[in-house]
Design a protein around this motif. Sequence first.
Motif, mmCIF file in Angstrom:
data_model
loop_
_atom_site.group_PDB
_atom_site.id
_atom_site.type_symbol
_atom_site.label_atom_id
_atom_site.label_comp_id
_atom_site.label_asym_id
_atom_site.label_seq_id
_atom_site.Cartn_x
_atom_site.Cartn_y
_atom_site.Cartn_z
ATOM 1 N N THR A 44 19.157 49.716 -35.580
ATOM 2 C CA THR A 44 19.346 49.863 -34.133
ATOM 3 C C THR A 44 19.666 51.322 -33.843
ATOM 4 O OG1 THR A 44 20.279 47.643 -34.128
ATOM 5 C CG2 THR A 44 20.669 48.998 -32.166
ATOM 6 N N PRO A 45 19.165 51.912 -32.788
ATOM 7 C CA PRO A 45 18.336 51.360 -31.702
ATOM 8 C C PRO A 45 16.844 51.689 -31.795
ATOM 9 C CG PRO A 45 19.407 53.378 -30.984
ATOM 10 C CD PRO A 45 19.671 53.255 -32.451
ATOM 11 N N LYS B 146 9.199 50.033 -23.296
ATOM 12 C CA LYS B 146 10.379 50.694 -23.826
ATOM 13 C C LYS B 146 9.936 52.025 -24.431
ATOM 14 C CE LYS B 146 13.650 47.151 -25.263
ATOM 15 N NZ LYS B 146 14.572 46.729 -26.302
ATOM 16 N N LYS C 32 3.160 44.525 -35.707
ATOM 17 C CA LYS C 32 2.189 43.712 -34.973
ATOM 18 C C LYS C 32 0.870 44.461 -34.792
ATOM 19 C CE LYS C 32 5.487 41.101 -32.183
ATOM 20 N NZ LYS C 32 6.234 41.225 -30.926
ATOM 21 N N GLU D 35 12.572 48.358 -32.559
ATOM 22 C CA GLU D 35 11.323 47.975 -31.884
ATOM 23 C C GLU D 35 10.137 48.751 -32.440
ATOM 24 O OE1 GLU D 35 14.077 48.771 -30.313
ATOM 25 O OE2 GLU D 35 14.639 47.002 -29.145
ATOM 26 N N GLU E 161 8.943 46.925 -35.448
ATOM 27 C CA GLU E 161 8.523 45.609 -34.948
ATOM 28 C C GLU E 161 7.129 45.714 -34.296
ATOM 29 O OE1 GLU E 161 11.357 44.063 -32.135
ATOM 30 O OE2 GLU E 161 10.479 42.062 -32.151
ATOM 31 N N TYR E 162 6.968 46.751 -33.460
ATOM 32 C CA TYR E 162 5.705 46.957 -32.751
ATOM 33 C C TYR E 162 4.596 47.328 -33.735
ATOM 34 C CZ TYR E 162 2.947 48.594 -28.656
ATOM 35 O OH TYR E 162 2.012 48.779 -27.668
ATOM 36 N N VAL F 163 1.684 50.663 -17.537
ATOM 37 C CA VAL F 163 2.352 49.473 -18.067
ATOM 38 C C VAL F 163 3.834 49.784 -18.260
ATOM 39 C CG1 VAL F 163 0.432 48.331 -19.226
ATOM 40 C CG2 VAL F 163 1.647 50.143 -20.405
ATOM 41 N N LEU F 164 4.613 48.719 -18.276
ATOM 42 C CA LEU F 164 6.048 48.865 -18.443
ATOM 43 C C LEU F 164 6.363 48.805 -19.933
ATOM 44 C CD1 LEU F 164 8.410 49.086 -16.465
ATOM 45 C CD2 LEU F 164 8.653 46.607 -16.587
ATOM 46 N N GLN G 116 15.470 52.507 -25.851
ATOM 47 C CA GLN G 116 15.691 51.152 -25.343
ATOM 48 C C GLN G 116 15.256 50.961 -23.906
ATOM 49 O OE1 GLN G 116 16.603 48.482 -27.014
ATOM 50 N NE2 GLN G 116 16.552 49.739 -28.851
ATOM 51 N N MET G 117 15.140 52.069 -23.155
ATOM 52 C CA MET G 117 14.915 51.959 -21.721
ATOM 53 C C MET G 117 13.450 51.651 -21.425
ATOM 54 S SD MET G 117 16.280 54.707 -18.996
ATOM 55 C CE MET G 117 15.205 56.029 -19.467
ATOM 56 N N MET G 118 13.227 50.719 -20.478
ATOM 57 C CA MET G 118 11.854 50.436 -20.045
ATOM 58 C C MET G 118 11.490 51.343 -18.882
ATOM 59 S SD MET G 118 10.479 47.015 -20.795
ATOM 60 C CE MET G 118 11.036 45.979 -22.142
ATOM 61 N N GLU H 48 8.440 51.613 -27.739
ATOM 62 C CA GLU H 48 7.057 51.113 -27.734
ATOM 63 C C GLU H 48 6.080 52.213 -27.339
ATOM 64 O OE1 GLU H 48 8.105 46.516 -26.408
ATOM 65 O OE2 GLU H 48 7.712 48.014 -24.876
#
Lengths: 355, 223
Positions: free
Chosen positions: A29-30, A6, A40, A33, A36-37, A3-4, A173-175, A9
């Motif tokens: 930042t940064p 960050k 959830k 996420e 945030e992840y 899966v793609l 930040q990079m996917m 994540e």
Amino acid sequence: MKVLMKGNEAICQGAINAGCKAFFGYPITPQSEIPEYMAKKMETVSGTFIQAESELAAIHMVYGAAATGIRAMTSSSSPGIALKQEGISYLAGADLPCVVVNVSRAGPGLGGILPSQADYFQATRGGGNGDYYLPVYAPSTANEAYELTVKAFDVADMYRTPVMILADGILGQMMEPVEINENEIESKIIEKNWAANGEMDKRPRNVVSSIDLVASGLEEKNLKRFEIYEKIKQNETMVDNGVKNGDTIAIVAYGTPSRIVLNAIDLLKEQGIKAALIRPITLWPYPYEVFANLPDSIDNILVCELSMGQMIEDVKLGVMGKYPVHFFGRCGGVIFTPEEIVEKVIEIESKKSKS
Amino acid sequence: MSKKTYIITGHYGSGKTEFSLNLALKLSKQNEKITIADLDSVNPYFRTREKQDFLIQNNIHLVGSSLNNHTGQDIPALDFSFASNIKNDEYVIVDLGGEDVGARVISSFKDSLCGNDYNFLCVLNSFRAETNTSDKMINFIHKINTATLLKISGIVNNGHMLHYTTKDDILACQYEIEKVSKELNIPILYTQIRSDIYEQIKEKIISKHIITFETLKIRENWQ
């Protein structure tokens, strides 16, 4: 299944698959996420997510959760990790396993939000008080961030120590495609007979604390902890060493910038210069031995960091004066290019031919 | 007047910004006047405003932050002047931030920018966990419609794994997107695809328009 994701994540998914049941964080930042992840996802694995009122609160919540024996994590970015140092020292002093994630940004102070590697000293030398070290993992891809986060929880439990994941902002930040295979995860869940999780009148009470007011007792605890540190050095040091006989320059870099170095190495090859990458994966324990066993063809060592030069001190400790150690870095959130590194290598090589 | 406003939405990692840049480039090659507006207020890196020089070279006008398009800003400062400066003969491409939280900002520009005539494109990539099935994609589109008070009018197939994308990836994504298109009665307006892959599967692509590219623009080509 690929899966793609960050990098941020991927770290979260690693934590969840390793059985992390409590996350305490605060946005910055940064790395935002990550909370945030976790906000959830923790609910879906019967875990706990709390957005703490501050970074200090978050790290002390980790202390509380870890003391009960569950797997706990917090994350932040550079200045936020600075705020957590007191708690990290307490965790180390109480021998509590946990994972602390730093997705680093440029400093000092509030600095900027762009990527940087200027937290090497903070991670490997510690900002908290007392004699302690943390195992520090420096992933260079989202996939490795996933794998090393799983490993970090195992190492934390096995040696009863806080463990740090040091990722730079680029990685956060990079996917990238990440191979997630939950069935392959063999997280080593260890029974924690020291945990303060209710004695139910069946055993003596467990007390988790870093305080010991008797000098001889505190010394003994420190000595025992350093015996464990020796075991960690023996068993857990990780390095990706690409140097082969015939290479003339070894470039040392860690994290995402090591990938920029790989591109530089390809460009140098086209010009007939044989360069190779040494990539420490653990920053503590540091793979000093790699510098003792380099082939005779090596003439120079170049250290590339997104900082003014911090890891270079460990490289020099490993090299012990055997080779000249050069440095190239950018800082403040500026990311070096493969071409800049090529230019630096050519400068080093040209001096060699003159001498 | 033709539909000259393109509003681009999608999940984080769907490829909104790559698509916005490639669409702008395609239109600029047709000698059209183009403004590209970076309204991404949620992502700190990998934003259109990082490509300021590239856009200037290609005669594309960039509107980013009111604070000089600095890439290192951590504040959602948007340039509200742009909506009033849009001329009718110009193409406007609005690159929104990820998910509903990033898309919500467009509702404040709705009256001045959109009128009744706009393309509201949803970029979909089935390799992001949050949009990996047609059901999740449909939910996502509903979420965006609710957050923006607009209606998605076209779908962009952008099935990708960055540098590692294969032809099967694109077709796998198309398979899910076709179901979405039928269920919601929204056309697949664009497919974004690397030119060499496009040549291999040309006849299998179901899409009104094709946007091809040679290399990724927002991502550095590191190993």
